[in-house]
Structures are given as structure tokens and as C-alpha cells.
Enzyme design. Sequence first.
Site: not given
Length: 333
Positions: A272, A163-164, A243-244, A291, A267
Amino acid sequence: MRQPIRAMVAMWPEITGRLLPPDLRRRLDGLVTVVPDTPVTDFAVASVGPDLAATDVLITGWGCPPVDAAVLAAAPRLTAIFHAGGTVKPLLTEDAWQRGITISSAADAGAGPVADFTLAVVVLAGKRALPAARRYAAGHFPNHAQRVDGNDGRVVGVIGASRIGRRVIPRLAAAGYRVLVSDPYLDPADAAALGAELVDVDECCRRAGILTLHAPAIPATRHLIDARRLALMPDGATLINTARGALVDTEALTAACASGRIDAVLDVTDPEPLPPGHPLFSLPNVLITPHVAGVQGSELRRLGDFAVDELERFLLGEPLLGQVHRADLPILA
């Protein structure tokens, strides 16, 4: 369903007012009867059992504990969950799917800020603004003959038509970038309709001066960008990850960036957060943000708006725009 419809709001108290500001809360109160807000620390069957027993729908957000068998047993009337956030994977146990509860996520509403952030970083990366800023701080101010980087005609690779990714690709194409996309669920015609050329991951890495990641974190994508694929990237290329973190092999990326051959804007990381003193923090060609690409501050309302809109559609018997189906989970973020 019994009337009046009763809803419970379950999320961190400190974000409730941002997700559901007063005017939006009044709209919610006009649609359903809202039981007292439930601080996440009190969201346990023992303390909210009576309210859960009378709850038809949940409005959830960050901080809501998993909706597990114990919660479901205490909530026999629960028929729908409207998540004012992104992924629902940490929220729902298999019990919720087996019960047939309608699930909606506001992930679409949260995609816009990530796409905006990505586009901004792509522009900066194309100008190699980060290493240029570091050199400037060290006293080097380039003349026009030395300014060799720019964005016209630059090739950008997008991993994942999510979707992004589907928001990023057309905007890059409209801005004049040559866009490659890699996604196993996309065909060439769909890619062309978005404004991109469909290629495999290796070719995307080889040809793109900027590589931006928008794939879900699933077993098949763990360390998708590893040492081998980092070596395929052209000298001076930039890797962007909003993303991840698990999509990238952190150790391999650290080595690649430390060599000075490629830049990175991250990001998200794996782990994390990164531990203090991690080598990536000190590299002059790496920017790490905590993030922040997703909804922040004033943008949180987007999620609340979406969740309340979905609730209204649900009450009117209209199709939901953010409905999540159990069968889709393996390919969702």
C-alpha cells in the site's frame, strides 16, 4: 499525580485542528494545562526535552513518532497516552509497556465509518453494480429479464468479529442478509447473538456471495485469503477488504479477478499503495479506493472527542473505554 496536570499534543500539525477543533480544544484546556503543540518534525528529545520533562499525559495522533526509551527517559512524569487514532502498535515500543503507562486508543470511535463504508459496498456488490456500470459504459443496458442480481437473502461472509465486524454483522442481519462469521475467538452462541452463523474460513469462502474482511493483520492472518480460498468462492462472488492488505495474497487475487470469476472492492492493498500501472487498477471488476473507509475530514473529530473524553475519565478515576492492554496486542489490528 502532581497538579496541575500537563499534557502535550503530538501529531501532524495539519490534522491537529481537525482532531481538536476550537471548541474541543477549549474543553481540553479546561481539563489540563497544554504545553505548546509539538510539530512532529520537532518531536525529538533534544528539542522538546524541557516540555517532556513536565508532561504527565500525551495526546497523540497520526505522525507522532514512536514513544521509545529516549522519549520515556525525558518524560519521567508521563503516566498516560491517549491516542486519537486507531492502532497503537507503531506508536509504542516495549519500553512503554514495561513502564506501566496507561494506554488508550480511539479505535472504537473510528470503527463507525468503516462499518458504514462496508455496508454501502455490500449493497453495491450484491447488485454487482461495478461490472454493470462497466457494461453500461460499453453500451449494454440490461432489460428486466437480464437483471439477475439482488440482495434479498444474499449470503454475506464476515471474516473477523472485530470491533468493526461486530458493527457490520447485526446491521447486515437486520437488513435481511444471511450472515456467516468466522473468528477463532467466537463461540456459536456469541455468533448467534450477533445475528450470524459461526463457520470456519473455508466454509465462509464457499458459501458467501460476498466476503468482507475485518480481521487484524497478525502473522496468523497473513495471506489468509490465498489462491486456494479464492478458488473456493462462488462464481460472481465479491471480496471486500477494508481491514489490512496483508490479509490477501495480491498476486492470487489479481489472477482470480483477471479471470472474471470474482469481483473485488479493496480499500487496502499489499503493498500500500499499489505501484502505478498495477494490473488490478485496470480490471473492470475491481474497485480500489485509497484507504478512505476510515475517518476522513469532518469525521476526524470523532477521534478527538473520544481522546478528550478518555482523558476526562482518567482524571476522574473512572474506567477507560478504549484502554489497550499489552496482553491484547497479538489479536488487535
